[in-house]
Design a protein around this motif. Structure first.
Motif, PDB file in Angstrom:
ATOM      1  N   ALA A  75     -12.356  21.950 -42.214  1.00 23.69           N
ATOM      2  CA  ALA A  75     -13.330  21.336 -43.113  1.00 23.69           C
ATOM      3  C   ALA A  75     -14.633  22.128 -43.107  1.00 23.69           C
ATOM      4  CB  ALA A  75     -13.584  19.896 -42.693  1.00 23.69           C
ATOM      5  N   ASP A  76     -15.465  21.891 -44.117  1.00 19.54           N
ATOM      6  CA  ASP A  76     -16.719  22.636 -44.233  1.00 19.54           C
ATOM      7  C   ASP A  76     -17.748  22.236 -43.183  1.00 19.54           C
ATOM      8  OD1 ASP A  76     -17.354  20.155 -45.225  1.00 19.54           O
ATOM      9  OD2 ASP A  76     -17.773  20.831 -47.266  1.00 19.54           O
ATOM     10  N   ASP A  77     -17.469  21.190 -42.411  1.00 22.10           N
ATOM     11  CA  ASP A  77     -18.369  20.829 -41.307  1.00 22.10           C
ATOM     12  C   ASP A  77     -17.802  21.282 -39.963  1.00 22.10           C
ATOM     13  OD1 ASP A  77     -16.260  19.101 -41.020  1.00 22.10           O
ATOM     14  OD2 ASP A  77     -17.448  17.259 -41.055  1.00 22.10           O
ATOM     15  N   THR A  78     -16.842  22.190 -39.988  1.00 29.16           N
ATOM     16  CA  THR A  78     -16.183  22.829 -38.836  1.00 29.16           C
ATOM     17  C   THR A  78     -15.113  21.968 -38.180  1.00 29.16           C
ATOM     18  OG1 THR A  78     -17.691  22.169 -37.024  1.00 29.16           O
ATOM     19  CG2 THR A  78     -18.317  24.100 -38.338  1.00 29.16           C
ATOM     20  N   GLN A  79     -14.849  20.757 -38.667  1.00 32.39           N
ATOM     21  CA  GLN A  79     -13.702  20.015 -38.146  1.00 32.39           C
ATOM     22  C   GLN A  79     -12.443  20.846 -38.358  1.00 32.39           C
ATOM     23  OE1 GLN A  79     -13.475  15.513 -38.757  1.00 32.39           O
ATOM     24  NE2 GLN A  79     -14.694  16.156 -40.526  1.00 32.39           N
ATOM     25  N   ARG A  80     -11.543  20.808 -37.379  1.00 29.03           N
ATOM     26  CA  ARG A  80     -10.347  21.639 -37.442  1.00 29.03           C
ATOM     27  C   ARG A  80      -9.134  20.848 -36.953  1.00 29.03           C
ATOM     28  NH1 ARG A  80      -9.920  27.255 -37.426  1.00 29.03           N
ATOM     29  NH2 ARG A  80     -12.187  27.312 -37.135  1.00 29.03           N
ATOM     30  N   LEU A  81      -7.995  21.037 -37.620  1.00 31.18           N
ATOM     31  CA  LEU A  81      -6.765  20.357 -37.250  1.00 31.18           C
ATOM     32  C   LEU A  81      -5.609  21.341 -37.371  1.00 31.18           C
ATOM     33  CD1 LEU A  81      -5.250  17.625 -36.645  1.00 31.18           C
ATOM     34  CD2 LEU A  81      -5.008  17.404 -39.126  1.00 31.18           C
ATOM     35  N   VAL A  82      -4.767  21.411 -36.332  1.00 29.64           N
ATOM     36  CA  VAL A  82      -3.600  22.286 -36.325  1.00 29.64           C
ATOM     37  C   VAL A  82      -2.358  21.425 -36.163  1.00 29.64           C
ATOM     38  CG1 VAL A  82      -2.454  24.221 -35.159  1.00 29.64           C
ATOM     39  CG2 VAL A  82      -4.943  24.154 -35.308  1.00 29.64           C
ATOM     40  N   ALA A  83      -1.267  21.783 -36.862  1.00 27.64           N
ATOM     41  CA  ALA A  83      -0.029  21.010 -36.769  1.00 27.64           C
ATOM     42  C   ALA A  83       1.174  21.951 -36.814  1.00 27.64           C
ATOM     43  CB  ALA A  83       0.052  19.984 -37.891  1.00 27.64           C
ATOM     44  N   LEU A  84       2.267  21.504 -36.241  1.00 28.59           N
ATOM     45  CA  LEU A  84       3.490  22.309 -36.214  1.00 28.59           C
ATOM     46  C   LEU A  84       4.364  22.069 -37.440  1.00 28.59           C
ATOM     47  CD1 LEU A  84       5.381  24.256 -34.689  1.00 28.59           C
ATOM     48  CD2 LEU A  84       6.364  22.252 -33.550  1.00 28.59           C
ATOM     49  N   ASN A  85       4.452  20.831 -37.898  1.00 30.66           N
ATOM     50  CA  ASN A  85       5.329  20.494 -39.019  1.00 30.66           C
ATOM     51  C   ASN A  85       4.608  20.489 -40.360  1.00 30.66           C
ATOM     52  OD1 ASN A  85       7.693  20.098 -37.481  1.00 30.66           O
ATOM     53  ND2 ASN A  85       7.029  18.038 -36.926  1.00 30.66           N
ATOM     54  N   GLU A  86       3.590  19.638 -40.471  1.00 27.39           N
ATOM     55  CA  GLU A  86       2.889  19.513 -41.745  1.00 27.39           C
ATOM     56  C   GLU A  86       1.526  18.866 -41.554  1.00 27.39           C
ATOM     57  OE1 GLU A  86       4.442  15.923 -40.609  1.00 27.39           O
ATOM     58  OE2 GLU A  86       5.908  17.280 -41.503  1.00 27.39           O
ATOM     59  N   ILE A  87       0.681  19.055 -42.556  1.00 23.12           N
ATOM     60  CA  ILE A  87      -0.607  18.355 -42.635  1.00 23.12           C
ATOM     61  C   ILE A  87      -0.619  17.579 -43.945  1.00 23.12           C
ATOM     62  CG2 ILE A  87      -3.083  18.653 -43.039  1.00 23.12           C
ATOM     63  CD1 ILE A  87      -3.083  20.846 -40.951  1.00 23.12           C
ATOM     64  N   TYR A  88      -1.007  16.318 -43.842  1.00 24.35           N
ATOM     65  CA  TYR A  88      -1.137  15.457 -45.013  1.00 24.35           C
ATOM     66  C   TYR A  88      -2.617  15.220 -45.283  1.00 24.35           C
ATOM     67  CZ  TYR A  88      -1.485  11.105 -47.663  1.00 24.35           C
ATOM     68  OH  TYR A  88      -1.826  10.153 -48.580  1.00 24.35           O
ATOM     69  N   LEU A  89      -3.001  15.320 -46.560  1.00 20.56           N
ATOM     70  CA  LEU A  89      -4.368  15.022 -46.973  1.00 20.56           C
ATOM     71  C   LEU A  89      -4.312  13.927 -48.024  1.00 20.56           C
ATOM     72  CD1 LEU A  89      -4.049  18.503 -47.089  1.00 20.56           C
ATOM     73  CD2 LEU A  89      -6.492  18.143 -46.734  1.00 20.56           C
ATOM     74  N   GLY A  90      -5.028  12.837 -47.780  1.00 26.57           N
ATOM     75  CA  GLY A  90      -5.028  11.722 -48.716  1.00 26.57           C
ATOM     76  C   GLY A  90      -5.805  10.558 -48.140  1.00 26.57           C
ATOM     77  N   THR A  91      -5.467   9.347 -48.569  1.00 30.25           N
ATOM     78  CA  THR A  91      -6.136   8.159 -48.039  1.00 30.25           C
ATOM     79  C   THR A  91      -5.363   7.610 -46.855  1.00 30.25           C
ATOM     80  OG1 THR A  91      -4.921   6.639 -49.486  1.00 30.25           O
ATOM     81  CG2 THR A  91      -6.965   7.573 -50.353  1.00 30.25           C
ATOM     82  N   ALA A  92      -6.053   6.864 -46.009  1.00 34.29           N
ATOM     83  CA  ALA A  92      -5.403   6.305 -44.823  1.00 34.29           C
ATOM     84  C   ALA A  92      -4.283   5.339 -45.193  1.00 34.29           C
ATOM     85  CB  ALA A  92      -6.448   5.605 -43.955  1.00 34.29           C
ATOM     86  N   GLY A  93      -4.410   4.630 -46.296  1.00 41.01           N
ATOM     87  CA  GLY A  93      -3.389   3.682 -46.716  1.00 41.01           C
ATOM     88  C   GLY A  93      -2.410   4.229 -47.725  1.00 41.01           C
ATOM     89  N   HIS A  94      -2.442   5.548 -47.947  1.00 43.20           N
ATOM     90  CA  HIS A  94      -1.559   6.222 -48.905  1.00 43.20           C
ATOM     91  C   HIS A  94      -1.741   5.658 -50.317  1.00 43.20           C
ATOM     92  CE1 HIS A  94       0.804   8.416 -45.800  1.00 43.20           C
ATOM     93  NE2 HIS A  94       0.393   7.409 -45.057  1.00 43.20           N
TER      94      HIS A  94
END
Length: 297
Positions: free
Chosen positions: A151-170
């Motif tokens: 993210a542009d505020d330096t938050q970082r997330l690494v994953a082996l299978n996949e990363i999902y971006l969306g709302t918490a409740g889908h």
């Protein structure tokens, strides 16, 4: 003098232990399952196999090595060291759970329930542990590709299978989606979220979307520096489009998403409790990670 390796045994609480924690005793847990047409014998047998495997692998650690154990729920509070040899005793998903906390340490996957687990990441049996641990420095290890969101505020997330971006409740997510290598093309979208996955993730959630879209483009191999991405249920409207809904990312490419909802999240490998929190106007970049999971055998 260099430190002796440290064997870190990663395991998870069994279903039987969770039942005892909830119901107090074996008898009460057995009654609960019986009232729902289930037999506790099946659950307790899997528990015995898991604990037997953990004991067998523990006894296989070379005497000169240091050793420790960590339960899955404590991974986010555990400090891995460069000299660690990580031994995952359990299911394939447990390897994915630990991968995000590693940076080059070798991982040995031990299958506690052969025939029930696919064995994609836990490739070995408990009885193979003595040979594997004695030769871990010289044994071939696959370098599995991982996906990363920054993210542009330096938050970082690494994953082996996949990363999902969306709302918490889908529910409906609103954002602007762009491809860095596509001349800066950007599209406003409303959808159920975006999924970006690796070749390792091609056996799970990513594969279901891939099949739904007509099996194109080809799925990447687990060690290939290529990712696939899919937009879930993009909604066409006067303000939102559906032209950017699927594609692939090479090692140098990235997908960018700028939030146009009050709050979106990004989480990896199905763990919603460990997510990036993104607010209106923030941008997150998703692409291949420099990290690789070193999976032995």
């Amino acid at each position: 003098m260099s430190l002796a390796p440290r064997a870190v045994l990663v395991h998870r609480t069994t279903e039987y232990e969770e039942l005892l924690a909830r119901h107090g005793t074996h008898g009460q847990a057995a009654f609960f399952l019986a009232s729902r047409g289930r037999d506790i014998a099946e659950v307790s047998e899997r528990h015995r196999r898991a604990r037997r495997a953990l004991a067998e692998v523990t006894s296989a650690i070379p005497l000169a090595w240091r050793r420790t154990q960590v339960e899955r729920a404590d991974l986010d509070r555990f400090l891995f060291a460069p000299e660690d040899v990580v031994v995952v005793v359990g299911q394939d998903g447990l390897v994915a759970n630990v991968a995000k906390y590693l940076d080059g340490q070798p991982v040995v996957g031990i299958d506690t329930d052969p025939g029930r687990n696919p064995g994609v990441l836990v490739r070995h049996r408990p009885e193979q542990a003595p040979v594997l641990l004695a030769s871990v420095g010289s044994t071939h290890a696959d370098e599995l590709t991982m996906v990363e969101a920054v993210a542009d505020d330096t938050q970082r997330l690494v994953a082996l299978n996949e990363i999902y971006l969306g709302t918490a409740g889908h529910q409906t997510a609103r954002y602007r989606l762009g491809l860095e290598d596509d001349g800066g093309a950007v599209e406003a979208q409303a959808s159920s979220g975006v999924l970006v996955g690796t070749g390792t993730g091609a056996t799970g959630w990513l594969r279901s979307l891939w099949q739904e879209r007509g099996a194109r483009p080809a799925l990447p191999a687990p060690t290939e520096d290529r990712l696939l991405w899919f937009v879930r249920e993009a909604w066409p409207s006067p303000a939102t489009g559906t032209s950017l809904v699927a594609g692939e990312l090479t090692a140098a490419a990235a997908l960018t998403l700028t939030v146009e909802s009050d709050r979106l999240i990004a989480f990896g490998d199905g763990i919603e409790t460990d997510a990036l929190e993104l607010t209106w106007g923030q941008t997150v970049r998703v692409g291949t990670s420099r990290r690789r999971l070193r999976l032995v055998g």
